[in-house]
Design an enzyme around this catalytic site. Structure first.
Site: not given
Ligand code: PSU
Ligand code: MN
Length: 307
Positions: A25, A159
């Site tokens: 990603e 997380k």
């Molecule tokens: N976890 C990480 N680093 C990140 C992300 C998640 O440790 O950069 C990013 C990933 O791209 C994940 C996104 O898909 O955050 C999720 O965002 P949201 O919670 O807004 O859906």
């Protein structure tokens, strides 16, 4: 109308050769880590995939194309750009239509990987059900994507800024296999254990590959979540990270942070609060996930040839 896919020379060759490919990603590059560690990490992750027998395909949107694999120059540009949109299922097509630059989250990367015929994807952590989701309704689009798009995603769990029991409940309801690798507990990103047991456990990449292929044969939609614990030497124990997580969540609430901004805000706040230690751990766990994803992609290729 043909698909707006643009393969890098390296990925185009891998496709022609039938070599295993691992999707990566780009939101982690643009919104997950500061420059220059973001670009350095992206390169290390790609090297780790190559070192374990597969070809990396970092995915991003530029110039009205879905780029499957980025050149070194493109990776550098993306890592330093400031006006990059964080794209999920909802805004992927809109970004392509407008000609903007966008990085792909787990959800958007899965969609693009599927279009490109890539079955395995490595990331850091997935989005999930946020705490107090019962009032905010903040549930990452990564979860419903796992329920519908057939890509095996290797992450270090989710997380602890999230509500992990609710995240596991959501995945169970929507039929997503959550497979802890080599241990019973569901890992919590910076820490090896969340204190929760994972629904499934596997100890070998070949087993994960076999389950991936069987889901396809059984016509079960959706992907698999492989929860790979951070290596012991790199982990931040739960007791140590929890106070920082609580402080970051309180700051987000006080500043009224909402929607797409929540996850990037919490990551950068925890980086500050841990004096960079969270980033060191983050880099180590992504590399660990790249390694396992490459092994799974290799095993899927072998199993396909043998059948
Ligand atoms: N976890 C990480 N680093 C990140 C992300 C998640 O440790 O950069 C990013 C990933 O791209 C994940 C996104 O898909 O955050 C999720 O965002 P949201 O919670 O807004 O859906
Ligand atoms: Mn959200």
């Amino acid at each position: 109308m043909t698909l707006p896919l643009k393969f890098s020379p390296e990925v185009a060759k891998a496709r022609a050769d039938g070599a295993p490919i691992v999707a990566l990603e780009s939101t982690i590059i643009t919104h997950g880590m500061p420059f220059p560690q973001n670009v350095e990490t992206a390169r290390l992750v790609e090297a780790e995939v190559r070192a374990h027998g597969a070809i990396p395909a970092t995915i991003a949107i530029m110039d009205r194309r879905i780029h499957i694999g980025l050149t070194s120059v493109q990776l550098d540009q993306l890592g330093q750009a400031t006006n990059v949109a964080k794209l999920s299922r909802a805004d992927l097509a809109a970004c392509l239509a407008s000609g903007g630059t966008g990085s792909t989250t787990v959800a958007a990367t899965m969609i693009c990987a599927k279009l490109a015929g890539i079955e395995v994807f490595a990331t850091g952590g997935i989005g999930g059900v946020h705490r107090a989701a019962e009032t905010s309704f903040d549930i990452s689009a990564d979860l419903p994507e796992l329920a519908q798009t057939p890509v095996t995603v290797v992450a270090a769990g989710a997380k602890a800024i999230l509500d992990l029991p609710k995240t596991l409940e959501y995945l169970e309801t929507h039929g997503v296999p959550v497979i802890a690798f080599g241990q019973d507990d569901f890992p919590a990103f910076w820490s090896r254990s969340s204190g929760l047991k994972a629904p499934l456990r596997m100890d070998a990449a070949a087993q994960i590959a076999a389950a991936h292929l069987l889901r396809g044969r059984l016509n079960i939609p959706g992907g698999q979540l492989v929860a790979n614990p951070i290596p012991p030497a790199d982990e931040i124990p739960r007791a140590e990270i929890m106070p920082h997580i609580e402080a970051a969540l309180a700051d987000a609430e006080a500043q009224g942070i909402a929607a797409k901004a929540v996850t990037p805000f919490l990551l950068s706040r925890i980086f500050e609060l841990t004096q960079g230690r969270s980033l060191t751990a983050n880099i180590a766990l992504v590399l660990n996930n790249a390694r396992l994803a490459a092994r799974i992609a290799v095993e899927i290729g072998k199993a396909r040839r043998d059948s």
